[in-house]
Design an enzyme around this catalytic site. Structure first.
Site, PDB file in Angstrom:
ATOM      1  N   MET A   1       0.934  -1.288   0.187  1.00  0.00           N
ATOM      2  CA  MET A   1       0.059  -0.006  -0.113  1.00  0.00           C
ATOM      3  C   MET A   1       0.807   1.298   0.044  1.00  0.00           C
ATOM      4  SD  MET A   1      -3.421  -0.971   1.829  1.00  0.00           S
ATOM      5  CE  MET A   1      -3.188  -0.515   3.490  1.00  0.00           C
TER       6      MET A   1
ATOM      7  N   GLU B   1      11.724  -0.420   5.296  1.00  0.00           N
ATOM      8  CA  GLU B   1      12.676  -1.502   4.919  1.00  0.00           C
ATOM      9  C   GLU B   1      12.123  -2.951   5.149  1.00  0.00           C
ATOM     10  OE1 GLU B   1      16.419  -2.890   4.302  1.00  0.00           O
ATOM     11  OE2 GLU B   1      15.758  -0.683   4.534  1.00  0.00           O
TER      12      GLU B   1
ATOM     13  N   HIS C   1       9.077  -3.683   3.606  1.00  0.00           N
ATOM     14  CA  HIS C   1       8.570  -3.893   2.050  1.00  0.00           C
ATOM     15  C   HIS C   1       9.901  -4.413   1.394  1.00  0.00           C
ATOM     16  CE1 HIS C   1       5.466  -1.022   3.556  1.00  0.00           C
ATOM     17  NE2 HIS C   1       4.565  -1.861   3.010  1.00  0.00           N
TER      18      HIS C   1
ATOM     19  N   ASP D   1       1.817  -9.035   9.352  1.00  0.00           N
ATOM     20  CA  ASP D   1       0.443  -9.463   9.102  1.00  0.00           C
ATOM     21  C   ASP D   1       0.044 -11.005   8.904  1.00  0.00           C
ATOM     22  OD1 ASP D   1      -0.352  -6.736   8.570  1.00  0.00           O
ATOM     23  OD2 ASP D   1       1.355  -6.919   7.259  1.00  0.00           O
TER      24      ASP D   1
ATOM     25  N   GLN E   1      -3.247 -12.108   7.538  1.00  0.00           N
ATOM     26  CA  GLN E   1      -3.447 -11.751   6.370  1.00  0.00           C
ATOM     27  C   GLN E   1      -2.735 -12.889   5.631  1.00  0.00           C
ATOM     28  OE1 GLN E   1      -3.015  -7.617   4.489  1.00  0.00           O
ATOM     29  NE2 GLN E   1      -0.897  -8.670   4.040  1.00  0.00           N
TER      30      GLN E   1
ATOM     31  N   MET F   1       8.261  -3.036  11.843  1.00  0.00           N
ATOM     32  CA  MET F   1       8.231  -1.810  10.864  1.00  0.00           C
ATOM     33  C   MET F   1       6.864  -1.794  10.256  1.00  0.00           C
ATOM     34  SD  MET F   1      11.631  -1.081   8.849  1.00  0.00           S
ATOM     35  CE  MET F   1      13.432  -0.821   9.812  1.00  0.00           C
TER      36      MET F   1
ATOM     37  N   SER G   1       3.849   1.402   7.870  1.00  0.00           N
ATOM     38  CA  SER G   1       3.775   2.659   7.578  1.00  0.00           C
ATOM     39  C   SER G   1       3.028   3.241   8.583  1.00  0.00           C
ATOM     40  CB  SER G   1       2.969   2.425   6.288  1.00  0.00           C
ATOM     41  OG  SER G   1       3.678   1.517   5.175  1.00  0.00           O
ATOM     42  N   ARG G   2       2.482   2.750   9.480  1.00  0.00           N
ATOM     43  CA  ARG G   2       1.600   3.289  10.477  1.00  0.00           C
ATOM     44  C   ARG G   2       2.237   3.986  11.482  1.00  0.00           C
ATOM     45  NH1 ARG G   2      -2.691  -0.662   8.919  1.00  0.00           N
ATOM     46  NH2 ARG G   2      -4.496   0.667   8.088  1.00  0.00           N
TER      47      ARG G   2
END
Lengths: 273, 273
Positions: free
Chosen positions: B21, B26, B28, B141, B144, B175, B177-178
């Site tokens: 997203m 790091e 990703h 996740d 997921q 890590m 993004s949030r």
């Protein structure tokens, strides 16, 4: 199946696909011919999909004859018959579904809750197994065709969905594996379904604009001439499948009628003048 | 995207895929490296998927920085960045969903109704767009990852699903993004989440067999050391994601904690002695 598909694709072969539930008739074979005309290699699947039958429906008695089906498909020059087992398609911990909403709320979707979810789930699986460039469906199952087109577009399947015309018996009855269940008198009466649709088309050609008038005319004819029990008769928008309030432009006239336990469907597309 | 994928496949290239997203970190990039090591060409997608956010969640404020993301992916040697528009992925009459039941009833699925349906729907679409041989997801996740594995198997996607390890900040925070939403004090406190998981692991190594004892120890530590509000702390079976009654074999310890509006998740896999 996937290894075969990869190899065909590596050889730049265009793969045509005809999914069936077997017990083949001329209608299926017409789909195979459409696929052959537009592909280099053709796969037909035979799978009586338990997911699309409700517990009260005819899964157990659905007609099956693999040897006959195989002979017919070989005769038509099909390259591969994909014939998976139910336990292979649906392992014990299978928990995924593919669903199209709205389009599945009406017509057969209303009468057969869960049916189209079973159809879209198995067709998505068949698409990923067979990896076709093009797949052919019959327009006798008009709602199914529209639902599958929507599913394929929404999930970005890189597959051309072709809808081929309904093939009919000489008296007009739409070919269906379920016709084999009809008793002789029912079989005779079942021809009324298509005649009623043609009669509706005439009424519209003559200027009828009220959907209810057309529905009544179809229903009256079926009640008068057959022992069938009407499930639905509907005039719907050809894109949304919602009932039309006025007859204008392209209209789908669709019906479902029970002869005993056997549920027959048929439809025609008409263009109002 | 599909034309590129067809061409890569025609050239016998193995396509690796990393869906994201955006607002890359790091974690990703570690997925990209796993994909690169196991493929000939790598596609990364950047798509903030509206379907997986509920109306009350942080879709609008989800961090975005395409130019920065692009630079990072180019630096990693990604071959294609797939960057579709929401209106292209979800046209006005989009009505299809892909759903995994049961596995999605627990943990984040319980707290975020509809979330995983959004995830499986978009991932199915990304799979048919990108046509990868292999796709890499992060184990931060964990639910997921399991749900996507199930979906891919159930729908017969011919794609190897690789789950790569969580990448952590020096203080142990997973890590995400949030993390960029956290205020300085929250950021400092957030390191407690992983320390609490490690503490739980120690308790189990020392012989603790009662899940509730371990849950209490984790919760106490989070309450004591942070201003976070616990969403859940759970010890679950690694295959079914159901709460375990006794700690035996492989156990997933997972948690979700709100810092203000920012919901952080983390998990570890432990092997009871």
């Amino acid at each position: 199946m996937q290894a075969w598909a990869d190899q065909a694709r590596a050889g730049a072969k265009r793969i045509g696909f005809v999914p069936t539930m077997g017990y083949l008739h001329e209608g299926h074979l017409s789909l195979v011919r459409v696929a052959k005309a537009r592909s280099d290699v053709v796969v037909a699947s035979i799978f009586v999909n338990p997911l699309q039958f409700s517990p009260t429906e005819d899964l157990a008695r659905y007609p099956r004859d693999f040897d006959r089906d195989r002979a017919m498909l070989v005769q038509e020059g099909v390259d591969v018959i994909f014939y998976p087992e139910a336990a292979e398609m649906y392992p014990a911990d299978f928990t995924t579904s593919v669903q199209v909403s709205k389009l599945t709320d009406t017509l057969c979707g209303r009468s057969r809750p869960g049916h189209f979810q079973g159809v879209t789930t198995v067709v998505a699986k068949l698409f990923t197994c067979v990896k076709p460039h093009l797949a052919v469906f019959g327009s006798k199952d008009a709602q199914q065709a529209l639902v599958i087109k929507r599913m394929a577009r929404d999930l970005n399947f890189d597959i051309e969905i072709v809808i081929a015309p309904t093939v009919r018996e000489p008296d007009g009855l739409a070919m269906s594996s379920r016709n084999s269940f009809l008793k002789p008198l029912e079989r005779q009466q079942a021809a009324t379904l298509f005649r009623a649709l043609r009669h509706a088309e005439e009424l519209i050609a003559l200027g009828e604009r009220l959907p209810q008038k057309v529905i009544n005319a179809i229903s009256d004819m079926i009640v008068r001439e057959t022992s069938g029990a009407i499930d639905y008769v509907a005039l719907v928008d050809v894109n949304t499948l919602q009932d039309v309030k006025e007859i204008r432009g392209q209209i789908l006239i669709a019906l479902a009628v029970f002869f005993g336990k056997t549920r027959l469907i048929d439809n025609i597309l008409v263009q109002a003048p």
